[in-house]
Design a protein around this motif. Structure first.
Motif, PDB file in Angstrom:
ATOM      1  N   ALA A 144       0.834  -1.206   0.000  1.00 21.11           N
ATOM      2  CA  ALA A 144       0.000   0.000   0.000  1.00 21.11           C
ATOM      3  C   ALA A 144       0.866   1.252   0.000  1.00 21.11           C
ATOM      4  N   SER A 145       1.928   1.229   0.764  1.00 21.99           N
ATOM      5  CA  SER A 145       2.844   2.366   0.802  1.00 21.99           C
ATOM      6  C   SER A 145       3.514   2.572  -0.555  1.00 21.99           C
ATOM      7  N   SER A 146       3.934   1.481  -1.173  1.00 24.30           N
ATOM      8  CA  SER A 146       4.580   1.570  -2.487  1.00 24.30           C
ATOM      9  C   SER A 146       3.609   2.112  -3.532  1.00 24.30           C
ATOM     10  N   ALA A 147       2.362   1.646  -3.496  1.00 24.48           N
ATOM     11  CA  ALA A 147       1.363   2.122  -4.454  1.00 24.48           C
ATOM     12  C   ALA A 147       1.088   3.609  -4.250  1.00 24.48           C
ATOM     13  N   ALA A 148       1.007   4.038  -3.001  1.00 27.38           N
ATOM     14  CA  ALA A 148       0.765   5.455  -2.723  1.00 27.38           C
ATOM     15  C   ALA A 148       1.926   6.315  -3.230  1.00 27.38           C
ATOM     16  N   GLN A 149       3.146   5.823  -3.064  1.00 25.66           N
ATOM     17  CA  GLN A 149       4.310   6.562  -3.553  1.00 25.66           C
ATOM     18  C   GLN A 149       4.315   6.639  -5.078  1.00 25.66           C
ATOM     19  N   MET A 150       3.929   5.548  -5.737  1.00 25.28           N
ATOM     20  CA  MET A 150       3.881   5.562  -7.203  1.00 25.28           C
ATOM     21  C   MET A 150       2.827   6.540  -7.698  1.00 25.28           C
ATOM     22  N   ILE A 151       1.661   6.554  -7.065  1.00 26.73           N
ATOM     23  CA  ILE A 151       0.597   7.479  -7.475  1.00 26.73           C
ATOM     24  C   ILE A 151       1.029   8.918  -7.243  1.00 26.73           C
ATOM     25  N   ALA A 152       1.687   9.168  -6.116  1.00 30.72           N
ATOM     26  CA  ALA A 152       2.147  10.523  -5.813  1.00 30.72           C
ATOM     27  C   ALA A 152       3.226  10.981  -6.790  1.00 30.72           C
ATOM     28  N   SER A 153       3.980  10.039  -7.351  1.00 30.33           N
ATOM     29  CA  SER A 153       5.067  10.425  -8.250  1.00 30.33           C
ATOM     30  C   SER A 153       4.594  10.699  -9.684  1.00 30.33           C
ATOM     31  N   LEU A 154       3.346  10.376 -10.002  1.00 26.55           N
ATOM     32  CA  LEU A 154       2.834  10.635 -11.349  1.00 26.55           C
ATOM     33  C   LEU A 154       2.750  12.139 -11.600  1.00 26.55           C
ATOM     34  N   PRO A 155       3.128  12.568 -12.786  1.00 27.54           N
ATOM     35  CA  PRO A 155       3.041  14.010 -13.079  1.00 27.54           C
ATOM     36  C   PRO A 155       1.582  14.441 -13.184  1.00 27.54           C
ATOM     37  N   GLN A 156       1.314  15.641 -12.729  1.00 26.64           N
ATOM     38  CA  GLN A 156      -0.030  16.198 -12.810  1.00 26.64           C
ATOM     39  C   GLN A 156      -0.275  16.707 -14.230  1.00 26.64           C
TER      40      GLN A 156
END
Length: 63
Positions: free
Chosen positions: A35-47
């Motif tokens: 879950a932490s890894s998925a949250a970090q990946m989503i946060a790293s996506l460009p807006q």
């Protein structure tokens, strides 16, 4: 049943319970890490930039 068989059975049951607890704890830990890894990946996506306000507000589920 004699006393030694009862003691062996009790020990075996206790060990099984401990193994199950350890397994569940490891599973929960792995799920937390995922879950932490998925949250970090989503946060790293460009807006997205320069898109109209109505884009990205719904998902077409009939396609």
């Amino acid at each position: 049943m004699d006393v030694t068989n009862i003691a062996k059975l009790a020990t075996s049951m206790a060990e099984t319970g401990i193994r199950q607890e350890v397994g569940m704890t490891m599973l929960k830990r792995a799920m937390d890490i995922e879950a932490s890894s998925a949250a970090q990946m989503i946060a790293s996506l460009p807006q997205p930039q320069n898109l109209p306000a109505h884009l990205g507000n719904s998902i077409n589920t009939k396609a």
